[in-house]
Design a protein around this motif. Sequence first.
Motif, PDB file in Angstrom:
ATOM      1  N   LYS A   1       0.827  -1.214   0.000  1.00 28.36           N
ATOM      2  CA  LYS A   1       0.000   0.000   0.000  1.00 28.36           C
ATOM      3  C   LYS A   1       0.860   1.262   0.000  1.00 28.36           C
ATOM      4  O   LYS A   1       0.525   2.245  -0.656  1.00 28.36           O
ATOM      5  CB  LYS A   1      -0.933   0.019   1.216  1.00 28.36           C
ATOM      6  CG  LYS A   1      -2.127  -0.875   1.072  1.00 28.36           C
ATOM      7  CD  LYS A   1      -3.021  -0.768   2.292  1.00 28.36           C
ATOM      8  CE  LYS A   1      -4.213  -1.696   2.200  1.00 28.36           C
ATOM      9  NZ  LYS A   1      -5.053  -1.621   3.404  1.00 28.36           N
ATOM     10  N   ARG A   2       1.965   1.244   0.745  1.00 30.63           N
ATOM     11  CA  ARG A   2       2.848   2.422   0.794  1.00 30.63           C
ATOM     12  C   ARG A   2       3.498   2.691  -0.562  1.00 30.63           C
ATOM     13  O   ARG A   2       3.870   3.817  -0.862  1.00 30.63           O
ATOM     14  CB  ARG A   2       3.919   2.254   1.872  1.00 30.63           C
ATOM     15  CG  ARG A   2       3.416   2.493   3.272  1.00 30.63           C
ATOM     16  CD  ARG A   2       4.548   2.620   4.268  1.00 30.63           C
ATOM     17  NE  ARG A   2       5.344   1.421   4.416  1.00 30.63           N
ATOM     18  CZ  ARG A   2       5.080   0.433   5.283  1.00 30.63           C
ATOM     19  NH1 ARG A   2       4.035   0.508   6.086  1.00 30.63           N
ATOM     20  NH2 ARG A   2       5.870  -0.616   5.358  1.00 30.63           N
ATOM     21  N   ASN A   3       3.658   1.653  -1.381  1.00 31.06           N
ATOM     22  CA  ASN A   3       4.312   1.810  -2.676  1.00 31.06           C
ATOM     23  C   ASN A   3       3.345   2.163  -3.804  1.00 31.06           C
ATOM     24  O   ASN A   3       3.775   2.427  -4.921  1.00 31.06           O
ATOM     25  CB  ASN A   3       5.086   0.531  -3.040  1.00 31.06           C
ATOM     26  CG  ASN A   3       6.298   0.351  -2.157  1.00 31.06           C
ATOM     27  OD1 ASN A   3       6.926   1.314  -1.740  1.00 31.06           O
ATOM     28  ND2 ASN A   3       6.637  -0.888  -1.852  1.00 31.06           N
ATOM     29  N   LEU A   4       2.039   2.176  -3.535  1.00 27.18           N
ATOM     30  CA  LEU A   4       1.056   2.550  -4.551  1.00 27.18           C
ATOM     31  C   LEU A   4       1.090   4.055  -4.773  1.00 27.18           C
ATOM     32  O   LEU A   4       1.402   4.814  -3.855  1.00 27.18           O
ATOM     33  CB  LEU A   4      -0.352   2.151  -4.106  1.00 27.18           C
ATOM     34  CG  LEU A   4      -0.672   0.667  -4.044  1.00 27.18           C
ATOM     35  CD1 LEU A   4      -2.067   0.457  -3.456  1.00 27.18           C
ATOM     36  CD2 LEU A   4      -0.580   0.029  -5.423  1.00 27.18           C
ATOM     37  N   PRO A   5       0.745   4.492  -5.983  1.00 24.19           N
ATOM     38  CA  PRO A   5       0.653   5.944  -6.185  1.00 24.19           C
ATOM     39  C   PRO A   5      -0.495   6.501  -5.342  1.00 24.19           C
ATOM     40  O   PRO A   5      -1.463   5.791  -5.061  1.00 24.19           O
ATOM     41  CB  PRO A   5       0.368   6.090  -7.682  1.00 24.19           C
ATOM     42  CG  PRO A   5      -0.055   4.750  -8.156  1.00 24.19           C
ATOM     43  CD  PRO A   5       0.451   3.733  -7.172  1.00 24.19           C
ATOM     44  N   PRO A   6      -0.394   7.754  -4.932  1.00 21.04           N
ATOM     45  CA  PRO A   6      -1.466   8.324  -4.107  1.00 21.04           C
ATOM     46  C   PRO A   6      -2.774   8.392  -4.910  1.00 21.04           C
ATOM     47  O   PRO A   6      -2.751   8.572  -6.122  1.00 21.04           O
ATOM     48  CB  PRO A   6      -0.959   9.718  -3.758  1.00 21.04           C
ATOM     49  CG  PRO A   6       0.128  10.011  -4.727  1.00 21.04           C
ATOM     50  CD  PRO A   6       0.668   8.701  -5.208  1.00 21.04           C
ATOM     51  N   PRO A   7      -3.908   8.244  -4.212  1.00 26.96           N
ATOM     52  CA  PRO A   7      -5.197   8.340  -4.919  1.00 26.96           C
ATOM     53  C   PRO A   7      -5.419   9.774  -5.400  1.00 26.96           C
ATOM     54  O   PRO A   7      -4.819  10.713  -4.866  1.00 26.96           O
ATOM     55  CB  PRO A   7      -6.222   7.954  -3.851  1.00 26.96           C
ATOM     56  CG  PRO A   7      -5.547   8.226  -2.563  1.00 26.96           C
ATOM     57  CD  PRO A   7      -4.079   8.035  -2.783  1.00 26.96           C
ATOM     58  N   PRO A   8      -6.292   9.943  -6.391  1.00 24.73           N
ATOM     59  CA  PRO A   8      -6.581  11.314  -6.854  1.00 24.73           C
ATOM     60  C   PRO A   8      -7.115  12.167  -5.701  1.00 24.73           C
ATOM     61  O   PRO A   8      -7.813  11.670  -4.821  1.00 24.73           O
ATOM     62  CB  PRO A   8      -7.657  11.115  -7.913  1.00 24.73           C
ATOM     63  CG  PRO A   8      -7.706   9.656  -8.212  1.00 24.73           C
ATOM     64  CD  PRO A   8      -7.061   8.935  -7.078  1.00 24.73           C
ATOM     65  N   ALA A   9      -6.789  13.441  -5.735  1.00 25.64           N
ATOM     66  CA  ALA A   9      -7.204  14.355  -4.659  1.00 25.64           C
ATOM     67  C   ALA A   9      -8.720  14.459  -4.559  1.00 25.64           C
ATOM     68  O   ALA A   9      -9.245  14.828  -3.510  1.00 25.64           O
ATOM     69  CB  ALA A   9      -6.597  15.727  -4.886  1.00 25.64           C
ATOM     70  N   THR A  10      -9.429  14.120  -5.609  1.00 28.89           N
ATOM     71  CA  THR A  10     -10.893  14.209  -5.599  1.00 28.89           C
ATOM     72  C   THR A  10     -11.557  12.969  -5.025  1.00 28.89           C
ATOM     73  O   THR A  10     -12.768  12.954  -4.822  1.00 28.89           O
ATOM     74  CB  THR A  10     -11.414  14.429  -7.034  1.00 28.89           C
ATOM     75  OG1 THR A  10     -10.941  13.356  -7.853  1.00 28.89           O
ATOM     76  CG2 THR A  10     -10.960  15.765  -7.590  1.00 28.89           C
ATOM     77  N   MET A  11     -10.760  11.927  -4.762  1.00 32.31           N
ATOM     78  CA  MET A  11     -11.318  10.683  -4.228  1.00 32.31           C
ATOM     79  C   MET A  11     -11.432  10.760  -2.706  1.00 32.31           C
ATOM     80  O   MET A  11     -10.465  11.072  -2.009  1.00 32.31           O
ATOM     81  CB  MET A  11     -10.425   9.506  -4.610  1.00 32.31           C
ATOM     82  CG  MET A  11     -10.984   8.172  -4.254  1.00 32.31           C
ATOM     83  SD  MET A  11      -9.902   6.910  -4.944  1.00 32.31           S
ATOM     84  CE  MET A  11     -10.117   5.635  -3.751  1.00 32.31           C
TER      85      MET A  11
END
Length: 107
Positions: free
Chosen positions: A45-55
């Motif tokens: 999970k730490r290595n995933l790209p951050p979710p979109p700011a709108t999510m």
Amino acid sequence: MDLRPVKLSLTSGGQLLIEWSDGQRRVYRPGELREACPCATCREKRNLPPPPATMLPVLSAAETRPTAILEMKPVGHYAYAIHFSDGHDTGIYTFEVLRGLGQPEPG
């Protein structure tokens, strides 16, 4: 020198205090330990790209409360498994990982 915890306790503020075999005392915030969980799922999970700011994330009731340590169990002679208030309990925190986290006790 083989560093190992010699005493574990919770402070009145809910932080973990570990006294080490070299005499150093380190204080750990439960949230810091939870965020540094070394289990495969958390590392992924730490290595995933951050979710979109709108999510907007959906949180469980346990995730909305401050993180607390409910239990710690030794794993062999090299680590502890920590059970957190959000239900997570799969991380194995080696003594080496624990020593690298936290802060020296103010004194």
